[in-house]
Design a protein around this motif. Structure first.
Motif, short mmCIF file in Angstrom:
data_model
loop_
_atom_site.label_atom_id
_atom_site.label_comp_id
_atom_site.label_asym_id
_atom_site.label_seq_id
_atom_site.Cartn_x
_atom_site.Cartn_y
_atom_site.Cartn_z
N GLN A 94 27.51 2.75 66.65
CA GLN A 94 28.02 3.59 67.56
C GLN A 94 29.69 4.08 67.13
N THR A 95 30.31 3.16 66.43
CA THR A 95 31.60 3.64 66.21
C THR A 95 31.48 4.63 64.82
N GLY A 96 30.21 4.27 64.02
CA GLY A 96 30.25 5.29 62.84
C GLY A 96 29.69 6.65 63.29
N GLN A 97 29.17 6.64 64.40
CA GLN A 97 28.49 7.88 65.23
C GLN A 97 29.61 8.69 65.53
N LEU A 98 30.58 7.81 66.13
CA LEU A 98 31.79 8.74 66.81
C LEU A 98 32.70 9.26 65.71
N PHE A 99 32.89 8.62 64.54
CA PHE A 99 33.59 9.22 63.39
C PHE A 99 32.77 10.30 62.92
N ARG A 100 31.38 10.47 62.67
CA ARG A 100 30.62 11.56 62.15
C ARG A 100 30.63 12.62 63.12
N ASN A 101 30.79 12.49 64.54
CA ASN A 101 31.17 13.51 65.37
C ASN A 101 32.31 14.09 65.21
N TYR A 102 33.37 13.35 65.01
CA TYR A 102 34.80 13.66 64.95
C TYR A 102 34.98 14.73 63.83
N ARG A 103 34.28 14.13 62.67
CA ARG A 103 34.60 15.07 61.30
C ARG A 103 33.68 16.20 61.30
N THR A 104 32.89 16.40 61.95
CA THR A 104 31.93 17.43 61.84
C THR A 104 32.07 18.42 63.03
N ALA A 105 33.03 18.08 63.91
CA ALA A 105 33.45 18.96 65.14
C ALA A 105 34.27 20.12 64.32
N PRO A 106 33.96 21.41 65.03
CA PRO A 106 34.98 22.46 64.50
C PRO A 106 36.33 22.29 64.92
N GLU A 107 37.05 22.88 63.97
CA GLU A 107 38.37 22.88 64.30
C GLU A 107 39.06 23.53 65.74
N GLY A 108 39.69 22.97 66.56
CA GLY A 108 39.89 23.69 67.67
C GLY A 108 39.21 23.47 68.79
N GLU A 109 37.90 23.06 68.46
CA GLU A 109 36.96 22.59 69.83
C GLU A 109 37.32 21.19 70.29
N GLU A 110 37.10 21.16 71.50
CA GLU A 110 37.65 19.93 72.20
C GLU A 110 36.49 18.54 71.37
N ARG A 111 37.29 17.63 70.92
CA ARG A 111 36.58 16.61 70.48
C ARG A 111 36.37 15.66 71.49
N ARG A 112 35.28 15.08 71.64
CA ARG A 112 35.09 13.93 72.55
C ARG A 112 34.19 12.83 71.95
#
Length: 112
Positions: A94-112
Motif C-alpha cells: 500500500q505504501t509503495g502504491q501511494l508513492f507510485r501514485n504521487y510520482r505519476t500525478a501530473p504537476e498541479g493536480e491535487e495529489r491524494r
C-alpha cells in the motif's frame, strides 16, 4: 455492528465475509504482540531489533486497517486467501502504491 458480505469482482463472484477478514487480522495482531511479549529483554538490546519492535508497535493499527482496505479494494483477494499476505507485506504494498501514485500525478493536480 454487523459486517455484511460484500460483492467482489464481476457478476457472480464474491469476496467473502468481512468478519472472517477482521478475525484473521485480529489474530495476526495478537500473534505479533505475543511474539514480542515472549522475547527475552536482551533481544531488545540490539538496535536493529529494538527499531523493528518500535516500528511494528507504532504501525500495528495502520497495518491492520490497510490490510482490511486492501481486501476490500482488490478483487483477487478473498477472505480465504488474505492470510497469505502478512500485515507488513500489505503495508509495504500500500505504501509503495501511494508513492507510485504521487510520482505519476501530473504537476498541479491535487495529489491524494
Amino acid at each position: 455492528q454487523k459486517v455484511q458480505q460484500l460483492p467482489k469482482g464481476g457478476e457472480g463472484t464474491v469476496q467473502g465475509e468481512g468478519r472472517n477478514v477482521m478475525q484473521q487480522i485480529v489474530l495476526e495482531c495478537e500473534e505479533l504482540v505475543a511474539m514480542h511479549a515472549d522475547r527475552k529483554p536482551m533481544w531488545y538490546n540490539e538496535d536493529v531489533a529494538y527499531k523493528q519492535a518500535l516500528e511494528e508497535a507504532s504501525n500495528l493499527r495502520t497495518m491492520a486497517l490497510q490490510k482490511f482496505q486492501y481486501w476490500a479494494e482488490h478483487t483477487e483477494v478473498a477472505d480465504y486467501n488474505i492470510d497469505g499476505l502478512s500485515l507488513a507485506q500489505v503495508y509495504r504494498l500500500q505504501t509503495g502504491q501511494l508513492f507510485r501514485n504521487y510520482r505519476t500525478a501530473p504537476e498541479g493536480e491535487e495529489r491524494r
